[in-house]
Design an enzyme around this catalytic site. Structure first.
Site, PDB file in Angstrom:
ATOM      1  N   SER A   1     -46.087  34.832  -1.428  1.00 57.72           N
ATOM      2  CA  SER A   1     -45.548  35.880  -0.483  1.00 57.72           C
ATOM      3  C   SER A   1     -45.962  37.205  -1.245  1.00 57.72           C
ATOM      4  CB  SER A   1     -44.003  35.862  -0.224  1.00 57.72           C
ATOM      5  OG  SER A   1     -43.676  36.668   0.715  1.00 57.72           O
TER       6      SER A   1
ATOM      7  N   ASP B   1     -46.845  30.474   9.715  1.00 56.03           N
ATOM      8  CA  ASP B   1     -45.868  31.324   8.882  1.00 56.03           C
ATOM      9  C   ASP B   1     -44.942  32.219   9.650  1.00 56.03           C
ATOM     10  OD1 ASP B   1     -45.165  33.369   7.156  1.00 56.03           O
ATOM     11  OD2 ASP B   1     -46.564  33.264   5.704  1.00 56.03           O
TER      12      ASP B   1
ATOM     13  N   HIS C   1     -43.480  29.713   6.402  1.00 55.09           N
ATOM     14  CA  HIS C   1     -43.832  30.426   5.160  1.00 55.09           C
ATOM     15  C   HIS C   1     -43.704  29.908   3.785  1.00 55.09           C
ATOM     16  CE1 HIS C   1     -44.431  34.248   2.811  1.00 55.09           C
ATOM     17  NE2 HIS C   1     -43.208  34.176   2.345  1.00 55.09           N
TER      18      HIS C   1
END
Length: 820
Positions: free
Chosen positions: A680, A753, A787
């Protein structure tokens, strides 16, 4: 119909590279060669080990529940149908959360805290359930069971350890837990699929016209949201799946409905069980914000469904400024006072919700008691944004406020019986760890609501992490509500990490704690705080004994400008520096923004923690002969009112250089064989370090964002929009400098995601730029993954990719060419 886009074998083949006979990574792959790969031993064995059960204490602290957890789900499980609607992801088969968003439980065992044999609760074969919660009187345990056609509500009688089905598969969990216990424990309030709902609307027909949105000159800045509605078909599906019928389901007797079906964002019972607070989404819906910002009606009804109080009728809130302390006008944080029969509480902004507006006070907290005919009363005015209340008793509650720009928090003692003023209890930088006084200990009252636990002499019982440079040592303390001074009552031993889970007596002398050490996995025990005597309640084994011999230590060092930094160094089992010399290393990090260099430099040792990797953790690389420098400090500090990101690249490179110098100076890492990686915002960091420095041989960037023009109304801790800070957005985007990428980079991204700002297109376009510029890059997309990666196949393949990449470009890489 806004169904999830599924990754096909061809799509995956286009981005995965095949393995040649020699074991090197090839440059292309035929579609038929694309399959999920297994990570090397012993990583696969650790991934497939049975998970440690989770545990829960009953409200009366007499029963311990051990809950078996499912392992990583299969990719087939993730392939169940999924709808993305108004910021949520749901499974249309069962009206519950999407498979990627739920961790199923598979078994229940009840164990008396004071002794006795564990009792296994008999459940149907193949059972999987979620949302296990005790009744306020602790006599029953409810949970939601997954069935082929929906979700059922089940209850366990604690005395007999017998489970029974309470409803048919009608529980609707699209908007939350799906149920709540009545305060008297006689039954449950259930959000149910309306009777006779019928089939979902057919949204496959050809459109009858374009989808049109228009601003009409109205400013409506929003941050980057995922999974929004996008057309009338989505709206129809949202109405179908998110509409619930509130239903009162007694433990014994017939269920009855309350009011009419509605799109419930929330529904909560008053502590006395006489009223229900409803938050109901209304049309017109928005394609720009999630459901929580749709037009919303907030009302209180009696148990027959009759409206007795309208709290607010909020409009669409798509025009709230994007600054972190900005809020929408009107009532917010509406709820029930936990320690009163039926008293509403809420907050309203006094500055219109706009932080740019000058105001002595920012927020006002209100109360209004049933029958809601008297005018609301002011509990307190706050100079910062409201950040929650912890209710205690008639004459004491603690109100928190915070201000993001300064990272400042204030806590006030208020007397609800004499509302209007508050007394400052303490104030501090909320990012600071060393001086954190902890939070009030709470316990369920008779209605099952959390209220402050007080010491026998009337002080506020506090529980904190106890961060020090030597480690975190959780503690209990007694805080004087008049002075704010605290006295330690108990602190975890220097070799342990132990914290209190619950209290077994009125004096707070016998407690249930969870204890771990560097070598001992977390387990529950009873501790007598007076004598120190302990009694074991659980005996969970080490879930990954293959890693028991790995070592770790806190490493402290300084940035060139004097900012103190630290990181945790992990070394493989059996490593000897004198014998083995420097190792190939992976640094795995995540930047953080601060306003105070001293706070940014606070270090905490982890020698007393039990650490084992799970999921797609980078720590698995320890089994492959790599040293891991975990979470080396990457502070980005804004001083004297400056925004931290104004010097992001300069500070980031300085942070990384200090980390490299530290581990090379220790002799455990070879400057020529260090990789950097992150997930991330850590992936964003990784790409920036590769394009702005030559400190690393390669990088691994998972589920990141690389072009900040795609998040133009703020990202991470950046509050300014692109047009207010164009240069900052440009300088911080590694996409801008893709032509400087002269080290190999591995990009991995979940195709589905769901994180704000990290759309898969971020990796797709960054890879396209790198490919077009001739950089060495590998781009892996994981079908069906969000994610974070959930499926066993995806997790295993990710670790295979990481290991292979590092073996080629770090462990077995030729010497780095000499600089010109």
């Amino acid at each position: 119909m806004m169904m999830r886009v599924r990754g096909s074998g061809l799509a995956l083949a286009a981005v995965l590279l095949a393995t040649t006979a020699s074991g090197a990574l090839a440059q292309s792959a035929a579609p038929g060669q694309t399959t999920y790969q297994q990570p090397p031993s012993p990583i696969a064995d650790i991934l497939d080990a049975k998970p440690t059960p989770s545990s829960m204490l009953s409200p009366d602290r007499k029963t311990l529940v051990l809950m078996d957890r499912s392992n990583l789900p299969s990719i087939q499980a993730l392939a169940e149908p999924m709808l993305r609607l108004a910021g949520s992801r749901i499974n249309p088969r069962n009206n519950g959360p999407a498979e990627s968003r739920v961790s199923w439980l598979t078994g229940l065992t009840l164990q008396a805290v004071d002794g006795g044999q564990p009792r296994v609760v008999a459940l149907p074969a193949g059972a999987r359930f979620t949302e296990a919660r005790f009744s306020p009187d602790a006599k029953h345990l409810a949970f939601v069971m997954d069935r082929p056609t929906g979700l059922e509500l089940w209850v366990v009688d604690v005395a007999s350890a017998r489970a029974r089905k309470l409803t048919e598969p009608v529980v609707n969990m699209t908007g939350g837990a799906g149920y709540d216990w009545l305060p008297d424990s006689s039954g449950l309030l259930v959000e149910a699929v309306p009777a006779g709902r019928g089939a979902a609307p057919d949204v496959t027909a050809a459109p009858t016209g374009p989808n049109i949105e228009e601003t009409a000159g109205r400013a409506a800045p929003v941050r980057t949201y995922q999974d929004l509605l996008s057309n009338p078909g989505d709206e129809a599906l949202f109405d179908h799946y998110f509409t619930s019928q509130l239903t009162l389901v007694p433990l014994n007797g017939r269920a009855r409905t309350i009011g009419a079906p509605a799109v419930y964002l929330d529904a909560s019972l008053s502590p006395d069980g006489k009223y229900i607070l409803h938050e109901i989404a209304k049309r017109p819906y928005s394609y720009a914000v999630p459901a929580g910002l749709f037009p919303t009606e907030i009302v209180v009804t009696d148990m027959a469904g009759r409206v007795v109080r309208t709290v607010a009728d909020l409009p669409l809130r798509d025009d709230v400024p994007t600054a972190f302390d900005a809020v929408a006008p009107g009532p917010r944080s509406v709820g029930w006072r936990a320690d009163a029969p039926a008293t509403l509480t809420w907050v309203e902004a006094l500055d219109g919700g706009d932080i740019r507006r000058e105001a002595e006070f920012r927020d006002r907290v209100f109360m209004q008691a049933a029958p809601f005919t008297a005018e609301p009363v002011k509990l307190i005015d706050l100079k910062e944004r409201y950040a929650g209340i912890v209710w205690g008793k008639d004459d004491l509650a603690v109100v928190n406020s915070r201000w993001f720009n300064t990272r400042h928090e204030s806590r006030f003692v208020v007397d609800p019986s004499k509302p209007g003023e508050g007394r400052l209890l303490l104030e501090r930088n909320y990012q600071a760890r060393y001086d954190n006084p902890g939070q009030p200990v709470t316990q369920p009252n008779a209605a099952g609501r959390s209220v402050i636990r007080f010491t026998p002499d009337g002080k506020i019982l506090m529980q904190g992490a106890g961060a020090t440079p030597q480690g975190e040592f959780p503690f209990l303390a007694a805080m004087d509500s008049a002075t704010g001074r605290s006295e330690r009552l108990w602190t975890s031993a220097q070799t342990d990490y132990e914290y209190v889970v619950g209290f077994l007596d009125a004096d707070g002398k016998r407690v249930v704690t969870q204890r771990e050490t560097r070598l001992d996995p977390p387990n529950l025990q009873i501790r007598d705080l007076t004598t120190g005597q302990t009694t074991a309640l659980t005996n969970f084994p080490d879930p990954a004994p293959q890693l028991a011999g790995a070592t770790r230590q806190l490493v402290t060092y300084e940035r060139a400008d004097g900012v103190k930094l630290s990181g945790t160094l992990y070394l493989p089992a059996g490593y000897d520096k004198d014998r083995d010399g420097p190792l190939p290393m992976l640094m795995w990090a995540y930047p953080a923004e601060f306003t105070d260099a001293a706070v940014a430099g606070q270090t905490v040792d982890v020698q007393n923690r039990f650490v084992r990797p799970g999921g797609s953790s980078h720590l698995f690389l320890l089994t492959q002969g790599y040293a891991i420098f975990d979470n080396p400090s990457m502070p980005i500090i804004g001083k004297d009112g400056a925004e931290p990101n104004d010097t992001y690249v300069e500070q980031l490179v300085a942070d990384a250089k200090a980390a490299v110098d530290a581990v090379v100076g220790m002799g455990v890492a070879d400057r020529d064989r260090i990789a950097v990686g992150g997930h991330s915002y850590g992936a964003f960091m990784t790409a920036n370090l590769l394009v702005h420095s030559d400190l690393f041989r390669t990088g691994i960037a998972r589920s990141g964002a690389y072009n900040r023009t795609l998040t133009p109304f703020g990202f991470q801790s950046e509050q300014r929009n692109y047009w207010e800070a164009t240069e900052v957005y440009t300088e911080m985007s590694p996409f801008t400098y893709a032509d400087r990428m002269n080290e190999p980079i591995l990009l991995i991204h979940g195709e589905a995601d769901d994180n704000s700002g990290t759309f898969p297109v971020q990796s797709e376009r960054f890879y396209a730029a790198l490919k077009g510029l001739g950089a060495t890059a590998r781009y892996v997309t994981l079908p069906l993954e969000a994610h974070g990666y959930r499926a066993r196949e995806s997790v295993g393949h990710t670790l295979w990719e990481m290991t292979r990449w590092l073996d080629q470009y770090v462990k077995n890489a030729p010497p780095k060419p000499a600089a010109n």
